[in-house]
Design an enzyme around this catalytic site. Structure first.
Site, mmCIF file in Angstrom:
data_model
loop_
_atom_site.group_PDB
_atom_site.id
_atom_site.type_symbol
_atom_site.label_atom_id
_atom_site.label_comp_id
_atom_site.label_asym_id
_atom_site.label_seq_id
_atom_site.Cartn_x
_atom_site.Cartn_y
_atom_site.Cartn_z
ATOM 1 N N ARG A 34 36.917 -20.186 70.457
ATOM 2 C CA ARG A 34 36.994 -19.756 69.048
ATOM 3 C C ARG A 34 37.316 -20.942 68.135
ATOM 4 O O ARG A 34 36.758 -21.076 67.054
ATOM 5 C CB ARG A 34 38.053 -18.670 68.856
ATOM 6 C CG ARG A 34 37.906 -17.459 69.742
ATOM 7 C CD ARG A 34 36.961 -16.415 69.179
ATOM 8 N NE ARG A 34 36.975 -15.233 70.029
ATOM 9 C CZ ARG A 34 36.132 -15.014 71.040
ATOM 10 N NH1 ARG A 34 35.155 -15.856 71.300
ATOM 11 N NH2 ARG A 34 36.245 -13.928 71.788
ATOM 12 N N GLU A 178 42.027 -0.621 79.037
ATOM 13 C CA GLU A 178 40.799 -1.138 78.415
ATOM 14 C C GLU A 178 39.670 -1.301 79.419
ATOM 15 O O GLU A 178 39.549 -2.341 80.068
ATOM 16 C CB GLU A 178 41.072 -2.486 77.725
ATOM 17 C CG GLU A 178 39.824 -3.030 77.037
ATOM 18 C CD GLU A 178 40.002 -4.387 76.358
ATOM 19 O OE1 GLU A 178 41.033 -5.037 76.583
ATOM 20 O OE2 GLU A 178 39.101 -4.796 75.621
ATOM 21 N N LYS A 220 41.479 1.970 75.202
ATOM 22 C CA LYS A 220 40.761 0.966 74.399
ATOM 23 C C LYS A 220 39.359 0.798 74.968
ATOM 24 O O LYS A 220 39.130 -0.048 75.835
ATOM 25 C CB LYS A 220 41.530 -0.355 74.427
ATOM 26 C CG LYS A 220 40.811 -1.495 73.738
ATOM 27 C CD LYS A 220 41.708 -2.685 73.493
ATOM 28 C CE LYS A 220 40.899 -3.821 72.887
ATOM 29 N NZ LYS A 220 41.727 -4.886 72.345
ATOM 30 N N SER A 261 35.963 -4.518 69.668
ATOM 31 C CA SER A 261 34.744 -4.724 68.871
ATOM 32 C C SER A 261 33.598 -5.263 69.727
ATOM 33 O O SER A 261 32.428 -5.026 69.396
ATOM 34 C CB SER A 261 35.006 -5.607 67.655
ATOM 35 O OG SER A 261 35.527 -6.866 68.000
ATOM 36 N N GLY A 262 33.887 -6.022 70.762
ATOM 37 C CA GLY A 262 32.906 -6.322 71.806
ATOM 38 C C GLY A 262 31.710 -7.193 71.438
ATOM 39 O O GLY A 262 30.741 -7.225 72.183
ATOM 40 N N GLY A 263 31.754 -7.867 70.286
ATOM 41 C CA GLY A 263 30.617 -8.699 69.890
ATOM 42 C C GLY A 263 29.830 -8.118 68.730
ATOM 43 O O GLY A 263 28.844 -8.706 68.278
ATOM 44 N N ARG A 291 37.678 -10.043 67.693
ATOM 45 C CA ARG A 291 36.718 -10.810 66.893
ATOM 46 C C ARG A 291 36.396 -10.177 65.549
ATOM 47 O O ARG A 291 36.288 -10.883 64.540
ATOM 48 C CB ARG A 291 35.419 -11.000 67.688
ATOM 49 C CG ARG A 291 35.514 -12.082 68.725
ATOM 50 C CD ARG A 291 34.400 -11.985 69.730
ATOM 51 N NE ARG A 291 34.589 -10.867 70.650
ATOM 52 C CZ ARG A 291 33.750 -10.549 71.623
ATOM 53 N NH1 ARG A 291 32.646 -11.251 71.781
ATOM 54 N NH2 ARG A 291 33.999 -9.547 72.440
#
Ligand code: 13P
Length: 337
Positions: A34, A178, A220, A261-263, A291
């Protein structure tokens, strides 16, 4: 307070009908990636400065009820020597901790992954509790191919999540469970729906086998989405498929479902959450985005002290819009405000 009362108190501190969770628990390799995107070195000092910026953003506690931290952050302090855990509490944000140790290949099942970190987990949890953590997070990852996940993939991953969740509850930490079905690939949304249903079904069967108290955990999950290299699906299609899967698999006793959010882009993650809340269900339907909350913050910050204020404004904007989406009251033209 006994263990069950402690767990209930944490659920009440984390779950309400406005706020969500900020995932700021990137492991060292992930935060390095990041920071590389903004040409910033991933030093302990830069990581400390960045996580301080997030937690010190004025007003964040109005939209965010909990933060998932990485182990290192739990022991760090801000520039005025206040522990970051205390900085979070000052905004009524509950501190939590990522406790898994990342993934490896699942032996016997090519293409599937399994998460490490159960060895010595209880001892680590005791230390995290002493450092101020009130909840924990563990992520299992499921890539989709024509043949994955396999039956072994579904079951082995579910078993780990349940073992982790039971260990957390025994020590008074609320587990965030998750299971992430990845967006990578060119599969249709139907295939993601089928896999997510099998994943969640195996996870809840395992949670029940381990006597996990469903009222004292948070799920999650991923949203049901088409693969990244497939056609784009609209928010209504995504919301209908996602809620359909939850109705089939997630007991109503689970108080809150907080999405990763996963991308997805920040805007997609907000618009899809809004559509999901317009349908609704017996659970709170909120966020635990990494993200999709942080990308605009990193872009505004660029690692520069003079941009801290602009970065905080970017964070607050996404947190506020997701708070509206969480109530089904978001509209895309609000992005311009
Ligand atoms: P993303 O929202 O970036 O997917 O991150 C959430 C998370 O905590 C992954 O474990």
């Amino acid at each position: 307070m006994n263990t069950s009362q402690r767990l209930q108190q944490t659920i009440e501190d984390l779950v309400d009908d406005r706020r969500g969770i900020l995932a700021a628990d990137e492991s060292e390799p992930t935060i390095k990636k990041r920071f590389a995107a903004i040409n910033l070195e991933s030093s302990a000092e830069n990581r400390r400065a960045y996580r301080s910026l997030l937690l010190e953003t004025p007003g964040l506690g109005g939209y965010i009820s909990g933060v998932i931290l990485f182990e290192e952050t739990l022991g760090q302090k801000n520039a005025s020597d206040t522990p970051l855990v205390k900085v979070a509490w000052n905004q009524k944000i509950v501190p939590g901790i990522k406790v898994d140790k990342g993934t490896e290949k699942l032996v016997g099942s090519p293409g599937d992954l399994i998460t490490k970190g159960l060895d010595g987990l209880a001892d680590r949890l005791i230390t995290y509790i002493e450092q101020g953590a009130r909840f924990a997070k563990w992520r299992e990852v499921y890539p989709i191919t024509d043949t994955n996940p396999t039956q072994l993939g579904f079951h082995a991953n579910a078993e780990k999540l349940a073992h982790y969740a039971a260990t957390c509850q025994e020590l008074g930490l609320v587990p965030i469970v998750e299971p992430e079905v990845l967006m990578d690939g060119d599969h249709e949304i139907d295939r993601c729906e089928e896999v997510t249903e099998q994943v969640l079904s195996a996870v809840f069967q395992a949670l029940l086998r381990y006597n996990v108290t469903l009222e004292h955990m948070i799920l999650k999950p991923n949203m049901v989405l088409p693969g990244k290299n497939c056609r784009i699906a609209g928010p209504n299609e995504i919301a209908e498929a996602t809620i359909r899967v939850f109705c089939r698999t997630v007991p109503a006793a689970v108080p809150s479902i907080n999405f990763l959010s996963g991308g997805q882009s920040p805007e997609e993650a907000t618009i899809n959450l809004n559509a999901i809340n317009q349908i609704g269900g017996p659970w709170h339907l909120s966020i635990s985005y990494g993200r999709a909350l942080q990308q605009p913050v990193l872009e505004a910050w660029q690692g520069k002290a003079e941009h801290v204020e602009a970065a905080g404004i970017a964070l607050l904007k996404r947190a506020r819009l997701n708070c509206l989406a969480r109530q089904g009251r978001y509209e895309p033209n609000m992005e311009a405000d």
